[in-house]
Write a protein that holds these residues in place. Structure first.
Motif, PDB file in Angstrom:
ATOM      1  N   ASN A 118       0.829  -1.203   0.000  1.00 46.02           N
ATOM      2  CA  ASN A 118       0.000   0.000   0.000  1.00 46.02           C
ATOM      3  C   ASN A 118       0.862   1.251   0.000  1.00 46.02           C
ATOM      4  N   VAL A 119       0.292   2.309  -0.526  1.00 43.50           N
ATOM      5  CA  VAL A 119       0.925   3.624  -0.608  1.00 43.50           C
ATOM      6  C   VAL A 119      -0.076   4.641  -0.076  1.00 43.50           C
ATOM      7  N   ILE A 120       0.388   5.546   0.759  1.00 48.89           N
ATOM      8  CA  ILE A 120      -0.494   6.534   1.377  1.00 48.89           C
ATOM      9  C   ILE A 120      -0.565   7.772   0.482  1.00 48.89           C
ATOM     10  N   LEU A 121      -1.786   8.100   0.081  1.00 52.29           N
ATOM     11  CA  LEU A 121      -2.040   9.281  -0.757  1.00 52.29           C
ATOM     12  C   LEU A 121      -2.888  10.284   0.012  1.00 52.29           C
ATOM     13  N   PRO A 122      -2.464  11.560   0.071  1.00 52.64           N
ATOM     14  CA  PRO A 122      -3.375  12.574   0.617  1.00 52.64           C
ATOM     15  C   PRO A 122      -4.637  12.646  -0.232  1.00 52.64           C
ATOM     16  N   ALA A 123      -5.779  12.691   0.440  1.00 49.67           N
ATOM     17  CA  ALA A 123      -7.066  12.775  -0.260  1.00 49.67           C
ATOM     18  C   ALA A 123      -7.765  14.066   0.145  1.00 49.67           C
ATOM     19  N   PRO A 124      -8.225  14.894  -0.811  1.00 53.12           N
ATOM     20  CA  PRO A 124      -8.334  14.566  -2.226  1.00 53.12           C
ATOM     21  C   PRO A 124      -6.973  14.357  -2.895  1.00 53.12           C
ATOM     22  N   TRP A 125      -6.981  13.419  -3.853  1.00 52.58           N
ATOM     23  CA  TRP A 125      -5.736  13.049  -4.517  1.00 52.58           C
ATOM     24  C   TRP A 125      -5.784  13.395  -5.999  1.00 52.58           C
ATOM     25  N   TYR A 126      -4.594  13.417  -6.604  1.00 52.51           N
ATOM     26  CA  TYR A 126      -4.471  13.544  -8.051  1.00 52.51           C
ATOM     27  C   TYR A 126      -4.909  12.207  -8.640  1.00 52.51           C
ATOM     28  N   PHE A 127      -5.949  12.212  -9.478  1.00 49.35           N
ATOM     29  CA  PHE A 127      -6.593  10.958  -9.862  1.00 49.35           C
ATOM     30  C   PHE A 127      -5.660  10.017 -10.604  1.00 49.35           C
ATOM     31  N   ASN A 128      -4.680  10.529 -11.378  1.00 49.40           N
ATOM     32  CA  ASN A 128      -3.772   9.618 -12.068  1.00 49.40           C
ATOM     33  C   ASN A 128      -2.866   8.864 -11.103  1.00 49.40           C
ATOM     34  N   HIS A 129      -2.570   9.447  -9.935  1.00 55.25           N
ATOM     35  CA  HIS A 129      -1.819   8.701  -8.925  1.00 55.25           C
ATOM     36  C   HIS A 129      -2.635   7.502  -8.446  1.00 55.25           C
ATOM     37  N   GLN A 130      -3.895   7.749  -8.119  1.00 50.13           N
ATOM     38  CA  GLN A 130      -4.749   6.651  -7.644  1.00 50.13           C
ATOM     39  C   GLN A 130      -4.956   5.614  -8.747  1.00 50.13           C
ATOM     40  N   MET A 131      -5.151   6.059  -9.982  1.00 48.89           N
ATOM     41  CA  MET A 131      -5.346   5.134 -11.095  1.00 48.89           C
ATOM     42  C   MET A 131      -4.126   4.244 -11.293  1.00 48.89           C
ATOM     43  N   THR A 132      -2.936   4.839 -11.192  1.00 44.68           N
ATOM     44  CA  THR A 132      -1.705   4.067 -11.342  1.00 44.68           C
ATOM     45  C   THR A 132      -1.619   2.961 -10.302  1.00 44.68           C
ATOM     46  N   LEU A 133      -1.874   3.308  -9.042  1.00 47.14           N
ATOM     47  CA  LEU A 133      -1.810   2.319  -7.982  1.00 47.14           C
ATOM     48  C   LEU A 133      -2.848   1.217  -8.192  1.00 47.14           C
ATOM     49  N   GLN A 134      -4.049   1.606  -8.590  1.00 48.34           N
ATOM     50  CA  GLN A 134      -5.112   0.630  -8.809  1.00 48.34           C
ATOM     51  C   GLN A 134      -4.712  -0.380  -9.872  1.00 48.34           C
ATOM     52  N   MET A 135      -4.202   0.086 -11.001  1.00 53.52           N
ATOM     53  CA  MET A 135      -3.894  -0.842 -12.087  1.00 53.52           C
ATOM     54  C   MET A 135      -2.675  -1.703 -11.772  1.00 53.52           C
ATOM     55  N   LEU A 136      -1.833  -1.279 -10.826  1.00 51.81           N
ATOM     56  CA  LEU A 136      -0.679  -2.072 -10.417  1.00 51.81           C
ATOM     57  C   LEU A 136      -0.999  -3.023  -9.266  1.00 51.81           C
ATOM     58  N   GLY A 137      -2.242  -3.002  -8.781  1.00 47.20           N
ATOM     59  CA  GLY A 137      -2.618  -3.876  -7.685  1.00 47.20           C
ATOM     60  C   GLY A 137      -2.069  -3.425  -6.347  1.00 47.20           C
ATOM     61  N   ILE A 138      -1.794  -2.130  -6.220  1.00 45.67           N
ATOM     62  CA  ILE A 138      -1.272  -1.533  -4.989  1.00 45.67           C
ATOM     63  C   ILE A 138      -2.388  -0.717  -4.351  1.00 45.67           C
ATOM     64  N   GLU A 139      -2.608  -0.902  -3.072  1.00 50.27           N
ATOM     65  CA  GLU A 139      -3.680  -0.176  -2.395  1.00 50.27           C
ATOM     66  C   GLU A 139      -3.328   1.299  -2.251  1.00 50.27           C
ATOM     67  N   ALA A 140      -4.237   2.166  -2.671  1.00 49.43           N
ATOM     68  CA  ALA A 140      -4.124   3.610  -2.392  1.00 49.43           C
ATOM     69  C   ALA A 140      -4.813   3.858  -1.060  1.00 49.43           C
ATOM     70  N   ARG A 141      -4.034   4.109  -0.034  1.00 46.55           N
ATOM     71  CA  ARG A 141      -4.581   4.297   1.309  1.00 46.55           C
ATOM     72  C   ARG A 141      -4.804   5.790   1.535  1.00 46.55           C
ATOM     73  N   PRO A 142      -6.053   6.257   1.630  1.00 43.85           N
ATOM     74  CA  PRO A 142      -6.312   7.700   1.685  1.00 43.85           C
ATOM     75  C   PRO A 142      -5.931   8.324   3.020  1.00 43.85           C
ATOM     76  N   LEU A 143      -5.166   9.388   2.941  1.00 41.24           N
ATOM     77  CA  LEU A 143      -4.859  10.243   4.089  1.00 41.24           C
ATOM     78  C   LEU A 143      -5.784  11.447   3.976  1.00 41.24           C
ATOM     79  N   ILE A 144      -6.870  11.433   4.719  1.00 38.51           N
ATOM     80  CA  ILE A 144      -7.915  12.444   4.545  1.00 38.51           C
ATOM     81  C   ILE A 144      -7.407  13.820   4.992  1.00 38.51           C
ATOM     82  N   CYS A 145      -7.537  14.785   4.108  1.00 39.44           N
ATOM     83  CA  CYS A 145      -7.178  16.178   4.393  1.00 39.44           C
ATOM     84  C   CYS A 145      -8.474  16.986   4.483  1.00 39.44           C
ATOM     85  N   ARG A 146      -8.596  17.790   5.517  1.00 41.57           N
ATOM     86  CA  ARG A 146      -9.870  18.424   5.840  1.00 41.57           C
ATOM     87  C   ARG A 146      -9.929  19.874   5.364  1.00 41.57           C
ATOM     88  N   PRO A 147     -11.096  20.314   4.908  1.00 45.04           N
ATOM     89  CA  PRO A 147     -11.229  21.716   4.498  1.00 45.04           C
ATOM     90  C   PRO A 147     -10.832  22.694   5.591  1.00 45.04           C
TER      91      PRO A 147
END
Length: 389
Positions: A118-147
């Motif tokens: 798994n890789v930790i991505l700040p969320a909201p995230w850049y969608f191509n980062h999440q897409m890359t991880l998804q297609m590689l079978g790597i979990e995108a673990r969301p690090l929720i960032c608050r307004p």
């Protein structure tokens, strides 16, 4: 029957082309369409750069394969610029040139993670980062960032997400999609966390050339003697030099990950486009005045966009910086995609719904205001106001 990759099937379709289809229904009633969907330079590069690109493309030697990690002149020029900008000592051996920053991210991820990690991505995230991880079978673990925190991530929250399968923390600053700029001390704290937990800190600085006046660097990581052990920096030449179609990005990393990056790049690209590499080696120094003018113009649009949104009842900027504004829409309970579609089809303004950028983003739209000049931005109040969904 043909069996397809299930990880790729589960990956979302590229969202920008789908969103642009909404604009085909716009009848022009509010004036010319305003496309604020994609972070692409709004103006052409200087004529001298275009001339040199043409000349470079006509050279027979440039038509041959180049070095896998990039042509020496560009690697040296870019390393020198980084050393000057960040106050550290960065060698050309620390740099790889890639076919755009998206490929830089793919190479960095493959260097440190495998399917099932798994890789930790700040969320909201850049969608191509999440897409890359998804297609590689790597979990995108969301690090929720608050307004309420202006979408700046919290180190303690990231540490709570790390487990035995975590291979990297990702930061994007200035951020896509929110525009948030992470303070130096916070980035240093994330680097310390990465070092302590034995994971990579992958920091995407695609928009670093558009920091506010006086903020010339985002962090001091490269001044630390051990940065090569845990830091991987990504960069794009597309925005600062207005050449997105030529696809040139960069990775800065230590020898251990760079040895793995070389394997990825040899398999994916052989070498980045060579005409642009040669010209960018010249442009890093020669285009500094032009880059400063573009930076000033885009920073000027921040004020213009803030003024426009403040005049529209119910619309509110949650975060803004560099290329992007992350805007809270006034329609409680209405999905962000429905709001964005109505704005495009009825008012001719194309922004992207927050739902494209991860969970919990239905109250926001992303506007890439750097694409529009001040005149176009000034016409937004008439289009935002009175929208019905």
């Amino acid at each position: 029957m043909l069996q397809l990759n299930p990880d790729l099937i589960d990956t979302g379709t590229p969202p920008i082309p789908a969103a642009r289809a909404w604009m085909t229904r716009y009848d022009g009633g509010f004036g010319p369409p305003i496309d604020l969907s994609q972070a692409a330079p709004g103006s052409a590069p200087p004529a001298e750069l275009l001339k040199r690109l043409g000349e470079a493309a006509a050279r027979p030697d440039i038509a041959r394969y180049g070095a896998i990690l990039g042509d020496a002149d560009l690697r040296e020029s870019y390393a020198a610029e980084l050393s000057h900008l960040y106050g550290g000592e960065i060698a050309s051996a620390d740099v790889a040139i890639t076919a755009g920053c998206n490929l830089a991210f793919v190479a960095a991820i493959l260097a440190v993670a495998k399917a099932g990690d798994n890789v930790i991505l700040p969320a909201p995230w850049y969608f191509n980062h999440q897409m890359t991880l998804q297609m590689l079978g790597i979990e995108a673990r969301p690090l929720i960032c608050r307004p309420e925190d202006r979408f700046v991530p919290a180190v303690a929250a990231a540490e709570a997400l790390i487990d035995g399968r975590t291979r990297a923390l990702v930061l994007v600053t200035p951020n896509n999609p929110t525009g948030a700029i992470y303070p130096d001390g916070l980035i240093a704290a994330f680097a310390g966390l990465a070092r302590a937990r034995g994971v990579a800190l992958i920091i995407d600085e695609t928009y670093r050339d558009f920091l506010a006046p006086g903020a010339n660097r985002a962090h001091g990581l490269f001044t630390e003697a051990g940065w090569r052990d845990h830091v991987i920096q990504l960069y794009s030449f597309s925005k600062a030099y207005a050449v997105p179609g030529h696809r040139v990005g960069a990775i800065t990393a230590g020898p251990a990950p760079m040895a793995q990056v070389l394997k990825v790049l040899d398999s994916f690209q052989i070498c980045a486009a060579r005409p642009a590499q040669g010209v960018l080696a010249w442009a890093i120094g020669a285009m500094q005045p032009w880059r400063a003018e573009v930076r000033a113009a885009i920073n000027g649009r921040i004020s213009a966009f803030e003024g426009v949104v403040s005049s529209c009842p119910g619309w509110e900027i949650s975060s803004i910086g560099a290329y992007f504004a992350y805007v809270r829409h006034p329609f409680d309970g209405v999905p962000a995609e429905r709001v964005a579609e109505a704005l495009a089809a009825e008012r001719g303004v194309l922004g992207l719904p927050g739902s494209y950028f991860g969970p919990g983003q239905e109250r926001h739209l992303r506007f890439a205001f750097a694409n529009a000049d001040v005149a176009a931005i000034s016409g937004l109040p008439a289009r935002l106001s009175g929208l019905s969904v």
